[in-house]
Design a protein around this motif. Structure first.
Motif, PDB file in Angstrom:
ATOM      1  N   LYS A   1      47.875 138.384  48.723  1.00  0.00           N
ATOM      2  CA  LYS A   1      47.201 137.976  49.877  1.00  0.00           C
ATOM      3  C   LYS A   1      46.635 136.660  49.977  1.00  0.00           C
ATOM      4  N   GLU A   2      46.347 136.135  48.557  1.00  0.00           N
ATOM      5  CA  GLU A   2      45.727 135.134  48.230  1.00  0.00           C
ATOM      6  C   GLU A   2      46.367 133.749  48.934  1.00  0.00           C
ATOM      7  N   SER A   3      45.691 132.902  49.440  1.00  0.00           N
ATOM      8  CA  SER A   3      46.042 131.695  50.104  1.00  0.00           C
ATOM      9  C   SER A   3      46.282 130.618  49.146  1.00  0.00           C
ATOM     10  N   PHE A   4      47.745 130.015  49.168  1.00  0.00           N
ATOM     11  CA  PHE A   4      47.879 128.889  48.284  1.00  0.00           C
ATOM     12  C   PHE A   4      48.366 127.623  49.244  1.00  0.00           C
ATOM     13  N   HIS A   5      48.343 126.403  48.596  1.00  0.00           N
ATOM     14  CA  HIS A   5      48.827 125.390  49.258  1.00  0.00           C
ATOM     15  C   HIS A   5      50.397 125.763  49.164  1.00  0.00           C
ATOM     16  N   ALA A   6      51.237 125.628  50.102  1.00  0.00           N
ATOM     17  CA  ALA A   6      52.667 125.880  50.463  1.00  0.00           C
ATOM     18  C   ALA A   6      53.550 125.037  49.418  1.00  0.00           C
ATOM     19  N   ALA A   7      53.109 123.686  49.511  1.00  0.00           N
ATOM     20  CA  ALA A   7      53.851 122.817  48.778  1.00  0.00           C
ATOM     21  C   ALA A   7      55.400 122.917  49.455  1.00  0.00           C
ATOM     22  N   SER A   8      56.269 122.900  48.766  1.00  0.00           N
ATOM     23  CA  SER A   8      57.703 122.842  49.405  1.00  0.00           C
ATOM     24  C   SER A   8      58.327 124.205  49.615  1.00  0.00           C
ATOM     25  N   THR A   9      57.592 125.172  49.149  1.00  0.00           N
ATOM     26  CA  THR A   9      58.049 126.589  49.842  1.00  0.00           C
ATOM     27  C   THR A   9      58.014 126.631  51.239  1.00  0.00           C
ATOM     28  N   MET A  10      57.355 125.763  51.972  1.00  0.00           N
ATOM     29  CA  MET A  10      57.224 125.897  53.497  1.00  0.00           C
ATOM     30  C   MET A  10      58.591 125.329  54.114  1.00  0.00           C
ATOM     31  N   LYS A  11      59.469 124.941  53.400  1.00  0.00           N
ATOM     32  CA  LYS A  11      60.857 124.375  53.606  1.00  0.00           C
ATOM     33  C   LYS A  11      61.789 125.544  53.993  1.00  0.00           C
ATOM     34  N   THR A  12      61.518 126.704  53.341  1.00  0.00           N
ATOM     35  CA  THR A  12      62.341 127.969  53.771  1.00  0.00           C
ATOM     36  C   THR A  12      62.146 128.556  55.334  1.00  0.00           C
ATOM     37  N   PRO A  13      60.691 128.706  55.590  1.00  0.00           N
ATOM     38  CA  PRO A  13      60.547 128.560  57.125  1.00  0.00           C
ATOM     39  C   PRO A  13      61.020 127.515  57.881  1.00  0.00           C
ATOM     40  N   VAL A  14      61.233 126.160  57.554  1.00  0.00           N
ATOM     41  CA  VAL A  14      61.780 125.283  58.344  1.00  0.00           C
ATOM     42  C   VAL A  14      63.121 125.611  58.659  1.00  0.00           C
ATOM     43  N   MET A  15      63.855 126.007  57.517  1.00  0.00           N
ATOM     44  CA  MET A  15      65.302 126.418  57.477  1.00  0.00           C
ATOM     45  C   MET A  15      65.423 127.564  58.493  1.00  0.00           C
ATOM     46  N   ILE A  16      64.838 128.527  58.302  1.00  0.00           N
ATOM     47  CA  ILE A  16      65.012 129.684  59.211  1.00  0.00           C
ATOM     48  C   ILE A  16      64.928 129.523  60.638  1.00  0.00           C
ATOM     49  N   GLU A  17      63.772 128.376  61.069  1.00  0.00           N
ATOM     50  CA  GLU A  17      63.580 128.022  62.378  1.00  0.00           C
ATOM     51  C   GLU A  17      64.902 127.166  62.741  1.00  0.00           C
ATOM     52  N   LEU A  18      65.375 126.436  62.031  1.00  0.00           N
ATOM     53  CA  LEU A  18      66.638 125.720  62.271  1.00  0.00           C
ATOM     54  C   LEU A  18      68.040 126.663  62.657  1.00  0.00           C
ATOM     55  N   TYR A  19      67.978 127.737  61.952  1.00  0.00           N
ATOM     56  CA  TYR A  19      69.261 128.680  62.210  1.00  0.00           C
ATOM     57  C   TYR A  19      68.799 129.375  63.374  1.00  0.00           C
ATOM     58  N   LYS A  20      67.659 129.725  63.767  1.00  0.00           N
ATOM     59  CA  LYS A  20      67.151 130.291  64.955  1.00  0.00           C
ATOM     60  C   LYS A  20      67.465 129.436  65.907  1.00  0.00           C
ATOM     61  N   GLN A  21      67.204 128.215  66.225  1.00  0.00           N
ATOM     62  CA  GLN A  21      67.344 127.237  67.248  1.00  0.00           C
ATOM     63  C   GLN A  21      68.915 127.113  67.351  1.00  0.00           C
ATOM     64  N   VAL A  22      69.586 127.255  66.474  1.00  0.00           N
ATOM     65  CA  VAL A  22      70.931 126.974  66.703  1.00  0.00           C
ATOM     66  C   VAL A  22      71.764 128.291  67.342  1.00  0.00           C
ATOM     67  N   ALA A  23      70.849 129.512  66.810  1.00  0.00           N
ATOM     68  CA  ALA A  23      71.406 130.820  67.509  1.00  0.00           C
ATOM     69  C   ALA A  23      71.082 130.850  68.965  1.00  0.00           C
ATOM     70  N   LEU A  24      69.959 130.123  69.200  1.00  0.00           N
ATOM     71  CA  LEU A  24      69.590 129.989  70.742  1.00  0.00           C
ATOM     72  C   LEU A  24      70.444 129.024  71.551  1.00  0.00           C
ATOM     73  N   GLY A  25      71.024 128.230  71.007  1.00  0.00           N
ATOM     74  CA  GLY A  25      72.175 127.183  71.383  1.00  0.00           C
ATOM     75  C   GLY A  25      71.501 125.891  72.002  1.00  0.00           C
ATOM     76  N   ASN A  26      70.036 125.883  71.294  1.00  0.00           N
ATOM     77  CA  ASN A  26      69.553 124.478  71.400  1.00  0.00           C
ATOM     78  C   ASN A  26      70.159 123.219  70.670  1.00  0.00           C
ATOM     79  N   ILE A  27      70.875 123.589  69.568  1.00  0.00           N
ATOM     80  CA  ILE A  27      71.298 122.581  68.719  1.00  0.00           C
ATOM     81  C   ILE A  27      72.491 123.220  67.948  1.00  0.00           C
TER      82      ILE A  27
END
Length: 303
Positions: A65-91
């Motif tokens: 539970k210790e906080s770390f600078h995410a560096a490029s691991t934050m790109k996985t959440p971005v990918m998940i959001e991309l697929y979510k917006q595709v599923a919603l029909g936004n893009i």
């Protein structure tokens, strides 16, 4: 006679108990001791989150539970959001999108551009002003860790929505505030952060087919499998072991987070985070050793 049979039964039970070997709890404690011994060899701070898929009892957490600078691991959440917006029909993944290199700071909206010298995907810079697709940019963001692709996608998807989607998945602490190289934000301490536990949660969601949908999760798994940087989790594993993962690195920081699949189909999630590393290469080597230890542990439990 009854006493004789009772004694024989007791002896049999004792022998069976001895033959069964150490308990899972004892084995996990031995594994923990081995891991902490390895980590003590390197100057820095670490977090480990390991859990076997389908078995909550096979797990091991260190500073999860210790906080770390995410560096490029934050790109996985971005990918998940991309697929979510595709599923919603936004893009659509095949929608055209212009490759640009000008973005707005989250501090005051002032413009900034990416520095080619610190990005890992040089080829994309030659396409500035030209068209690409969401699918292609996502692939470059994950597999080559392209910062330019990341910023283009975040600009379209909205960092706040990315973080909210992580909350919906049960990742309570991960924060995606901005894209990459927003120096004004960095100077004010506004950086993307994560915990090993939260990265484990979102990787489990992908592995279980629950990140957006079963189909979207399968597609994301395939993208993560094509990762170009393989020094940590897959570094010392056999070639027939599949690792779908996302790395991250900045000064003094080396991360890896992913799903490991054995030839038998047995799978587990592993997250290895580090910060304040004085010798990053040594940190990478030690984390690769830890990955190997966990793989051996799972393989032996499976056998």
């Amino acid at each position: 006679m009854q006493i004789k049979y009772l004694l024989i039964s007791l002896i049999g039970l004792m022998m069976a108990s001895c033959q069964s070997g150490p308990s899972t709890e004892d084995q996990l404690e031995t594994l923990r001791n081995q891991i902490t011994a390895h980590l003590s060899e390197v100057q820095g701070d670490f977090a480990v989150a390991f859990r076997s898929l389908g078995s909550d009892t096979l797990s091991l957490m260190i500073n999860e539970k210790e906080s770390f600078h995410a560096a490029s691991t934050m790109k996985t959440p971005v990918m998940i959001e991309l697929y979510k917006q595709v599923a919603l029909g936004n893009i659509s993944l095949d929608d055209s999108i212009t490759v640009v290199n000008e973005f707005k700071s989250i501090v005051d909206g002032s413009p900034f551009s990416m520095d080619l010298s610190v990005d890992s995907q040089e080829g994309l810079y030659g396409k500035i002003g030209q068209k690409s697709t969401y699918k292609a940019l996502n692939f470059q963001m994950i597999t080559m860790s392209s910062n330019l692709a990341t910023n283009i996608l975040i600009d379209k998807l909205d960092a706040k929505k990315v973080t909210q989607t992580m909350r919906d998945l049960g990742a309570k602490d991960i924060e995606v505030l901005r894209g990459v190289e927003d120096l004004k934000a960095y100077e004010q301490g506004l950086s993307n952060t994560t915990t090993a536990y939260d990265l484990m949660v979102i990787m489990e969601a992908i592995a279980a087919g629950k990140a957006v949908s079963k189909e979207a999760s399968a597609a994301m798994f395939e993208v993560l499998k094509a990762q170009h940087f393989n020094e940590i989790i897959p570094g010392l594993l056999p070639e027939n072991v599949t690792v779908a993962h996302k790395t991250g690195s900045i000064t003094g920081v080396r991360h890896d987070s992913g799903i490991v699949e054995l030839p038998s189909g047995e799978r587990y999630v592993l997250v290895l985070l580090s910060k304040n590393l004085k010798a990053p290469e040594k940190g990478i080597q030690v984390m690769a050793q830890i990955s190997k230890l966990i793989y051996k542990f799972v393989e032996n439990k499976e056998g």
